[in-house]
Every structure is written in C-alpha cells, then in structure tokens.
Motif scaffolding. Structure first.
Motif, PDB file in Angstrom:
ATOM      1  N   GLY A 140       0.829  -1.199   0.000  1.00 33.81           N
ATOM      2  CA  GLY A 140       0.000   0.000   0.000  1.00 33.81           C
ATOM      3  C   GLY A 140       0.859   1.241   0.000  1.00 33.81           C
ATOM      4  N   PRO A 141       0.299   2.400  -0.355  1.00 27.29           N
ATOM      5  CA  PRO A 141       1.072   3.637  -0.397  1.00 27.29           C
ATOM      6  C   PRO A 141       1.365   4.157   1.002  1.00 27.29           C
ATOM      7  CG  PRO A 141      -1.230   4.090  -0.848  1.00 27.29           C
ATOM      8  CD  PRO A 141      -1.106   2.595  -0.758  1.00 27.29           C
ATOM      9  N   LEU A 142       2.295   5.069   1.078  1.00 26.09           N
ATOM     10  CA  LEU A 142       2.557   5.774   2.336  1.00 26.09           C
ATOM     11  C   LEU A 142       1.291   6.498   2.760  1.00 26.09           C
ATOM     12  CD1 LEU A 142       5.951   7.188   1.126  1.00 26.09           C
ATOM     13  CD2 LEU A 142       5.732   5.726   3.135  1.00 26.09           C
ATOM     14  N   ALA A 143       1.000   6.481   4.063  1.00 27.03           N
ATOM     15  CA  ALA A 143      -0.245   7.073   4.551  1.00 27.03           C
ATOM     16  C   ALA A 143      -0.055   7.566   5.973  1.00 27.03           C
ATOM     17  CB  ALA A 143      -1.371   6.041   4.508  1.00 27.03           C
ATOM     18  N   PRO A 144      -0.913   8.496   6.422  1.00 24.27           N
ATOM     19  CA  PRO A 144      -0.876   8.932   7.814  1.00 24.27           C
ATOM     20  C   PRO A 144      -1.179   7.762   8.742  1.00 24.27           C
ATOM     21  CG  PRO A 144      -2.211  10.412   6.483  1.00 24.27           C
ATOM     22  CD  PRO A 144      -1.941   9.210   5.643  1.00 24.27           C
ATOM     23  N   PHE A 163      -7.412   2.653   8.403  1.00 29.45           N
ATOM     24  CA  PHE A 163      -6.425   1.585   8.304  1.00 29.45           C
ATOM     25  C   PHE A 163      -5.795   1.598   6.916  1.00 29.45           C
ATOM     26  CE2 PHE A 163      -5.368  -2.776   6.980  1.00 29.45           C
ATOM     27  CZ  PHE A 163      -4.375  -3.041   7.915  1.00 29.45           C
ATOM     28  N   HIS A 164      -4.509   1.289   6.846  1.00 31.86           N
ATOM     29  CA  HIS A 164      -3.829   1.227   5.560  1.00 31.86           C
ATOM     30  C   HIS A 164      -2.815   0.092   5.583  1.00 31.86           C
ATOM     31  CE1 HIS A 164      -0.134   3.232   7.226  1.00 31.86           C
ATOM     32  NE2 HIS A 164      -1.025   3.719   8.053  1.00 31.86           N
ATOM     33  N   HIS A 165      -2.627  -0.541   4.422  1.00 32.71           N
ATOM     34  CA  HIS A 165      -1.709  -1.669   4.324  1.00 32.71           C
ATOM     35  C   HIS A 165      -0.253  -1.236   4.174  1.00 32.71           C
ATOM     36  CE1 HIS A 165      -4.703  -4.782   4.247  1.00 32.71           C
ATOM     37  NE2 HIS A 165      -5.337  -4.256   3.208  1.00 32.71           N
ATOM     38  N   GLY A 166      -0.033  -0.003   3.737  1.00 29.73           N
ATOM     39  CA  GLY A 166       1.331   0.444   3.461  1.00 29.73           C
ATOM     40  C   GLY A 166       2.015   1.039   4.671  1.00 29.73           C
ATOM     41  N   PRO A 167       3.258   1.501   4.508  1.00 27.57           N
ATOM     42  CA  PRO A 167       4.007   2.076   5.623  1.00 27.57           C
ATOM     43  C   PRO A 167       3.471   3.441   6.038  1.00 27.57           C
ATOM     44  CG  PRO A 167       5.439   1.424   3.780  1.00 27.57           C
ATOM     45  CD  PRO A 167       4.039   1.433   3.272  1.00 27.57           C
ATOM     46  N   VAL A 168       3.799   3.826   7.267  1.00 28.49           N
ATOM     47  CA  VAL A 168       3.463   5.169   7.755  1.00 28.49           C
ATOM     48  C   VAL A 168       4.302   6.179   6.985  1.00 28.49           C
ATOM     49  CG1 VAL A 168       3.599   6.710   9.747  1.00 28.49           C
ATOM     50  CG2 VAL A 168       2.831   4.347  10.034  1.00 28.49           C
ATOM     51  N   GLU A 169       3.710   7.292   6.632  1.00 29.78           N
ATOM     52  CA  GLU A 169       4.448   8.313   5.890  1.00 29.78           C
ATOM     53  C   GLU A 169       5.697   8.728   6.667  1.00 29.78           C
ATOM     54  OE1 GLU A 169       1.670  11.484   5.348  1.00 29.78           O
ATOM     55  OE2 GLU A 169       1.556  11.987   7.485  1.00 29.78           O
TER      56      GLU A 169
END
Length: 560
Positions: free
Chosen positions: A463-467, A472-478
C-alpha cells in the motif's frame, strides 16, 4: 585442525567478556592457518561457510528487529537495534553517521553480505583455477558451485532488498585491476536473479547432497537446493518493490512459475545456542518469561477486531492511544472470541512494560507464541525461515493480479484463513480489492516473524505511504524510509558523500542521489574476506564511543 579433524589446537587463550553475554568467545573468522589442506578442501571450506556469513548478517537483531517494528509487525520502544528511532512517530530520517549508536542496523547486513560474497569469490576462483573438490577430477565441484551461486544470489538479493544501491561482486571481478561503482537496487536484484537461476541450472544437471553443516541442520539434495532457489526467487522478485506501482509491475507469471517449482515443505534451520545460527525475531520477538520485549502490533493483529476498539484506536490522536482488548473470531489470535484467551499463534500478555513517555501507542496486550520454543530451548530448537503457506500466498497474489478473483485464489486464502484462523471463507463473489485485503492479512499473520525484513519488504509494496490514522492502511506510515543508504562508515572509507532516507517527503529521496558522487572505487576496497569490520575499524569504533563519554559507550551495549 587438520582436514581430517586431527591435531586440534585451541587458539583462544582467555575468556572474552561481552557485557550482555559473559564468558563467550564468539563470531570466529575462518581461515586456513597451518592446516595441511589442498586447494579443493580450501575452496569447499570457503563456500561452505558463506551461507553462515549471510545468515549472521541478516537474521541477527540489528536489521531484523528494527525492520519488524518499522513495519508495525512487532511493537516496542526500547532503544536497542534502532527500534525506537525507526518505529516512533512522526517518522524521522535514519541516522547514517558513523557515530550512530545503532549503525549496525545497516552496517551488519552490508559488511556480512560482502563477507559472504568475498568468501564465495575465493572458492569459485580456486575451482576455476583447477581445484578438485572431493578427489580426482573434482566429483564435488558441481555441488560447491551450485551452493556458491545460491549464496551469491542471496547476498546480492539481500543488498537489493535493503539498500538503495550497492556493489556487485562476483568471480568475474579482478581485485587487482577492476573498479566497481554503486549500482541501483534493480541492477542488484537482476544480478541475484541470474545467480539463483545459475544455481538452479547446476543443481538440475547434477546429483549431490549438501552436508547439514553448510546450512545448519539442513541437508539438501540437488533437487531440494533447486527448489529452495526457486522459492527465494519468488520471495525476492516480489519483495524488491518499493511502492505499490513497482509491486504491480512484477513479472507475476515468472513468480508463479518459481512458486510451482519451489519448496514442498517448510524450511527449518537448526539453532546452535550461539550468536551465529540465531534468529533474533524468534528470540526477542517472544521472550515469554518476563514479557518485557516484543509485542504484536495492533496494525497487524487488530484488523479482524469485531468490537470497534481497533477502529476507535486508529481514530484516536497518536499520543492518546492506549492498549485495548481485541474481540475476534480469528483462532490464531484469541480462542473462542475471548480477548484474554490465548490463540494458536498469539497470547494475551497483560499490560506492556514499555516506558509510557516514549508513546503509549507502542503498547499492546498481545504477543507471539508460535515460535516460543526457540527462546525456551535457549536457541537450540529449529528456526522457521520459509513456509509453503508463504509461497502459496505469493502465488495467490500473482493469480489475483493477473486474472482477478478465481477459485484457485480463494482456495489458497481459505487454506489458512478458514483451516487455521476459523474465519468465514473468502468467496469468488468478492471484489478483487476485498480479496486482496484478505490475502494481505493472511500474509502478515502467517508470515509473522518469519524472516528478517519480510514484513517490511512486503509492506512497502502492499500500500502507499499514509498517515497513521484515522483509516487503516496496508502500506508504511508516511516518513518511513523505504530503503537504507550505504552505511556512513563505508561512504566515509570510500570517500563518497553522506546521504540518508526517512522523514516526510524523504522516504526514497529520489533527488538526493544526484548529490552522491558515483566515482568508481577499486574492487579490492569492496572485498572483505576476514571480518564484517576490520580490526582497525573495531578499534576506531570503540574510540568514537569513548570520545562521546564512557556513559554513551556503555549505553550502546545495553537497553536504554
């Protein structure tokens, strides 16, 4: 000792006291000494020890623990291994200076990878110069070459996973005359793929069995070595992606073909109660008696929570988050939906022991129990390094990306989701994104603590970088660095400019590399046959620590 095991001579004259492990002499550098060995025996000894060097550089705590907490697989806020710095929020840049207390996070995998590559280099060159392994006409040369190419592929592949750029060092390099330049991670992975394919070709064309000392406790027939190389290819080709776009562009047809020719049973490597054949994730990630180390991060185990507590936790401002009980039907996390009843893989541990001042968002009530035998056996039990379930989930991802929902995809997902997790089955009627969500969850739960960096390398492509919230997000924390720079100590030694990654907007820092000189360096400066650090560098390191004060020199060896 001599080649036949006779004439043993003890070369350690006194105990070496390491503060955390008193009374141990550890991390030997293997050499020929005065033993009466022929070129074939020397070549085999060099190649045989190369996997251990690669293993010691990847699975020890420095890279594995920090990568796990950065990927929000494990959670803890101790300073050890750089875990606190890389997992705290907001994310900050990785400290790549030669003076950073936890610089071994990227130094250890770098230097030990080149130790493995240098050892293989010497072994292959001896064979090319006519060394016969195993007797007249070298009946065991093919076995040694297949294993050597396996290790070359692993080392270059690991460098491609971990670093933005590195050197390619193989037997075609002339150490006296050639110069090398830093190559970007796609080039490193291309070299790794070629070397692993060469290992497969040699293994498929010959009949042999490797000793169980080359990979501790794991003896491989030529067919099994070929299968292992295929599975490493499937793992590396998917994990090298830095972004969802790069992961989508993976050659999934090739990956599926490698899975189909890969391992047919889980890969277990024996621990030996020392710091060589040792897996930090299974030691520090469990540590059941005192419950003060690794906990399972809610962003991994909280996804199937049915109480609303996980969603509320995500929506809570970062510094106001606190641990909560999970209500889930996933039998791997809790039993019978009871938030305090142990599941098959995780267990309720009670309140965290981490310092509250470092952020209660690190807290979790749950820890892993699946691999607790390794800790309880004091490092002697087998360590799980690769699983057939991991391979099948990689295949399911490829099938889903190539052809959308299918019975084959849901069958693979349900083989763990239903059989082990006792969750409602996935269905072909679901959308591609819904199935990908379920597949990603299975990959993170089934792959929990599986191998150094696995959770981190996968997450940057999931997943993309996200806050950090509220969704919920699958990618890393920004702000999370998506790969690591060449170690500052190496940049300094080679006369190259300093750079690093991490912090919002600098996760890959695409523009920063323009400022890094791409001067070619003598190949002999990359070759590191003896130790991960030379004696001079070890002394210099200690002097730097002491220059900062005795307190700092002591603190870098202990939890703080």
């Amino acid at each position: 000792m001599d080649a036949d095991g006779s004439d043993l001579v003890q070369i350690t004259e006194s105990e070496i006291v390491v503060p955390s492990y008193p009374g141990r002499n550890e991390q030997p550098s293997w050499g020929v000494g005065n033993a009466r060995l022929d070129d074939g025996a020397i070549a085999e000894a060099l190649i045989a020890g190369s996997y251990a060097a690669w293993w010691a550089g990847t699975e020890w705590g420095d890279p594995s623990m920090a990568l796990s907490t950065t990927a929000e697989e494990l959670t803890m806020s101790w300073g050890n291994f750089g875990m606190r710095h890389l997992s705290s929020e907001p994310r900050v840049a990785y400290d790549n200076t030669p003076f950073y207390s936890y610089r071994r996070l990227n130094e250890r995998p770098w230097f030990w990878s080149y130790t493995a590559l240098s050892s293989v280099y010497e072994g292959i060159r001896l064979i090319q110069q006519g060394a016969d392994i195993g007797g007249h006409r070298g009946p065991d040369n093919a076995r040694a070459m297949a294993f050597a190419k396996l290790v070359q592929g692993l080392a270059h592949g690991w460098l491609g996973l971990m670093f933005d750029q590195a050197f390619i060092l193989d037997e075609t390099v002339d150490l006296e005359t050639d110069e090398l330049e830093l190559r970007p991670y796609p080039d490193l992975m291309a070299a790794a793929v070629s070397e692993l394919e060469e290992a497969i070709a040699i293994a498929d064309a010959h009949v042999f069995t490797t000793p169980d000392t080359w990979i501790n406790g794991l003896s491989l027939t030529n067919g099994q070595l070929s299968q292992l190389a295929h599975s490493y290819l499937a793992r590396f080709m998917t994990q090298v992606a830095r972004t969802p776009t790069e992961r989508a562009a993976v050659d999934w047809s090739a990956v599926i073909a490698h899975v189909d020719q890969g391992i047919t049973e889980d890969v277990l490597i024996d621990g030996d109660g020392t710091m060589i054949w040792f897996k930090a994730l299974e030691w520090f990630g469990v540590q059941t008696p005192n419950n003060t180390w690794g906990r399972a991060d809610y962003k991994t185990i909280g996804v199937t929570d049915e109480s609303g507590a996980f969603a509320a936790w995500l929506a809570t401002p970062l510094n106001d988050r606190f641990e909560f009980e999970i209500v889930t039907g996933d039998a791997r996390i809790t039993a019978a939906g009871d938030p305090q009843a142990d599941g098959t893989d995780f267990e309720f541990k009670g309140p965290s022991q981490f310092p509250p001042g470092r952020g209660t968002y690190h807290f979790s009530l749950y820890g892993n129990r699946r691999y607790e035998d390794f800790y309880l056996s004091e490092g002697w039990s087998p360590m799980t390094h690769m699983k057939t379930a991991e391979m099948q989930l990689i295949k399911a991802e490829g099938l889903l990306r190539l052809s959308g929902p299918s019975q084959a995809v849901v069958d693979i997902i349900n083989s763990t989701r239903v059989v082990r997790g006792q969750l409602p089955p996935a269905s072909t009627a679901e959308s591609q994104s819904a199935l990908m969500d379920k597949l990603t969850y299975e990959k993170r739960i089934e792959g929990f603590l599986l191998c150094s960096g696995c959770a981190f390398f996968d997450r940057r492509g999931f997943g993309p970088l996200a806050p950090t919230g509220p969704d919920f997000h699958h990618g890393p924390v920004e702000g999370t660095p998506l790969h690591f720079p060449v170690p500052g100590r190496e940049l300094e030694r080679l006369g190259l400019d300093y750079y690093t990654f991490g912090g919002p907007g600098m996760e890959m820092a695409e523009g920063v590399l323009a400022a890094v000189r791409v001067d070619r360096v003598p190949a002999r400066e990359v070759y590191r046959f003896e130790l991960a650090m030379t004696g001079f560098e070890i002394v210099a390191s200690l002097e730097e620590q002491l220059a900062g004060g005795v307190r700092e020199a002591v603190l870098h060896l202990t939890r703080h």
